[in-house]
Design a protein around this motif. Sequence first.
Motif, mmCIF file in Angstrom:
data_model
loop_
_atom_site.group_PDB
_atom_site.id
_atom_site.type_symbol
_atom_site.label_atom_id
_atom_site.label_comp_id
_atom_site.label_asym_id
_atom_site.label_seq_id
_atom_site.Cartn_x
_atom_site.Cartn_y
_atom_site.Cartn_z
ATOM 1 N N LEU A 183 14.970 -11.716 -6.499
ATOM 2 C CA LEU A 183 15.355 -11.037 -5.261
ATOM 3 C C LEU A 183 14.473 -9.813 -5.033
ATOM 4 N N GLN A 184 14.171 -9.091 -6.098
ATOM 5 C CA GLN A 184 13.262 -7.940 -5.966
ATOM 6 C C GLN A 184 11.918 -8.388 -5.404
ATOM 7 N N ASP A 185 11.363 -9.438 -5.967
ATOM 8 C CA ASP A 185 10.060 -9.939 -5.499
ATOM 9 C C ASP A 185 10.130 -10.364 -4.034
ATOM 10 N N SER A 186 11.232 -10.993 -3.653
ATOM 11 C CA SER A 186 11.378 -11.445 -2.266
ATOM 12 C C SER A 186 11.429 -10.267 -1.300
ATOM 13 N N LEU A 187 12.089 -9.185 -1.693
ATOM 14 C CA LEU A 187 12.168 -8.003 -0.830
ATOM 15 C C LEU A 187 10.819 -7.299 -0.718
ATOM 16 N N TYR A 188 10.046 -7.294 -1.795
ATOM 17 C CA TYR A 188 8.676 -6.775 -1.711
ATOM 18 C C TYR A 188 7.850 -7.614 -0.748
ATOM 19 N N ASP A 189 8.011 -8.950 -0.815
ATOM 20 C CA ASP A 189 7.288 -9.836 0.106
ATOM 21 C C ASP A 189 7.725 -9.586 1.546
ATOM 22 N N PHE A 190 9.024 -9.300 1.730
ATOM 23 C CA PHE A 190 9.567 -9.003 3.050
ATOM 24 C C PHE A 190 8.873 -7.782 3.657
ATOM 25 N N LEU A 191 8.709 -6.731 2.867
ATOM 26 C CA LEU A 191 8.011 -5.535 3.340
ATOM 27 C C LEU A 191 6.511 -5.788 3.514
ATOM 28 N N GLU A 192 5.946 -6.514 2.593
ATOM 29 C CA GLU A 192 4.510 -6.822 2.658
ATOM 30 C C GLU A 192 4.161 -7.497 3.977
ATOM 31 N N ALA A 193 4.997 -8.426 4.399
ATOM 32 C CA ALA A 193 4.740 -9.141 5.651
ATOM 33 C C ALA A 193 4.750 -8.198 6.845
ATOM 34 N N ARG A 194 5.431 -7.083 6.732
ATOM 35 C CA ARG A 194 5.549 -6.119 7.820
ATOM 36 C C ARG A 194 4.585 -4.940 7.672
ATOM 37 N N ILE A 196 4.152 -2.957 5.036
ATOM 38 C CA ILE A 196 4.546 -1.912 4.081
ATOM 39 C C ILE A 196 4.051 -2.351 2.717
ATOM 40 N N ASN A 197 2.856 -1.929 2.375
ATOM 41 C CA ASN A 197 2.196 -2.460 1.189
ATOM 42 C C ASN A 197 1.354 -1.387 0.493
ATOM 43 N N ASP A 198 0.623 -1.824 -0.516
ATOM 44 C CA ASP A 198 -0.183 -0.884 -1.307
ATOM 45 C C ASP A 198 -1.286 -0.239 -0.471
ATOM 46 N N GLU A 199 -1.822 -0.973 0.483
ATOM 47 C CA GLU A 199 -2.863 -0.415 1.348
ATOM 48 C C GLU A 199 -2.294 0.721 2.201
ATOM 49 N N LEU A 200 -1.054 0.565 2.656
ATOM 50 C CA LEU A 200 -0.412 1.634 3.416
ATOM 51 C C LEU A 200 -0.192 2.857 2.530
ATOM 52 N N ALA A 201 0.196 2.630 1.275
ATOM 53 C CA ALA A 201 0.401 3.753 0.346
ATOM 54 C C ALA A 201 -0.885 4.559 0.178
ATOM 55 N N GLU A 202 -1.997 3.862 0.028
ATOM 56 C CA GLU A 202 -3.281 4.554 -0.118
ATOM 57 C C GLU A 202 -3.625 5.345 1.143
ATOM 58 N N TYR A 203 -3.384 4.748 2.299
ATOM 59 C CA TYR A 203 -3.629 5.441 3.569
ATOM 60 C C TYR A 203 -2.770 6.696 3.688
ATOM 61 N N LEU A 204 -1.488 6.588 3.351
ATOM 62 C CA LEU A 204 -0.583 7.721 3.476
ATOM 63 C C LEU A 204 -0.983 8.872 2.565
ATOM 64 N N HIS A 205 -1.469 8.569 1.374
ATOM 65 C CA HIS A 205 -1.892 9.639 0.472
ATOM 66 C C HIS A 205 -3.112 10.365 1.033
#
Length: 233
Positions: A183-194, A196-205
């Motif tokens: 379920l954790q992995d599925s929720l990460y995939d849910f955000l990734e599709a929208r 909300i991912n590692d690339e966004l984290a790098e941009y925000l920093h």
Amino acid sequence: MAHRFVRSLRGTLNYLALQQSKPVGNVFQSSSRTYVAEMRKSAFEGNILRLIRNEIQYELDRSPPLQPTSEFHAFKVDERPGEQWIRLSRKFGENEEIKVEVTMFDGSLPIKKTSDIATEDDVQLHITIIVDIFKGEDNDVLEFVCSAWPNSIEIRKVFTRGHNRIKIQPYTGPGFKELDDELQDSLYDFLEARGINDELAEYLHQYMKNKDKTEYIRWMETLKSFVEKNPKN
């Protein structure tokens, strides 16, 4: 001769009596104290202004802040000048609206040092992001509370709430890491599709590093303007 002496003596006594009736010494001392106080105040404020100007110039010379971007991929960025957060928003699919509220740096973790010289790379900076996913006014909001590290997103909480957040202490479910791994992995995939991912984290920093400098210089400029102002009499 005697007449001139008596007249001179009488004049002298009259002059001394007149001078004693005037608070010349007090006026002089009061004026002197006021002058000294004003000089000290002026010197003190001048020193503050010098230090502020030097600090502003140092920051501008070292690495001047950049003009903040207004978009990142499908997200529109609301900069919020003078505040400690920004907002990103986007549409997803036919009926989803996504809003992401992002703090400035609000924590850090130490990392293993490679030398005895302290640098900004000795800590890993932390950003809190709150992701709200809307599917119309009649539906609850799906909310994710996440940590954005320099190159990764970590989900901490996920729950639903009403649009107006009127509940003071709503039930927000278990800690994210207590959920089933799949379920954790599925929720990460849910955000990734929208997006909300590692690339966004790098941009925000990178964005928040620039905002941190911009807000610091803005704060110094405001402080300088206040010190420079002379109150109207």
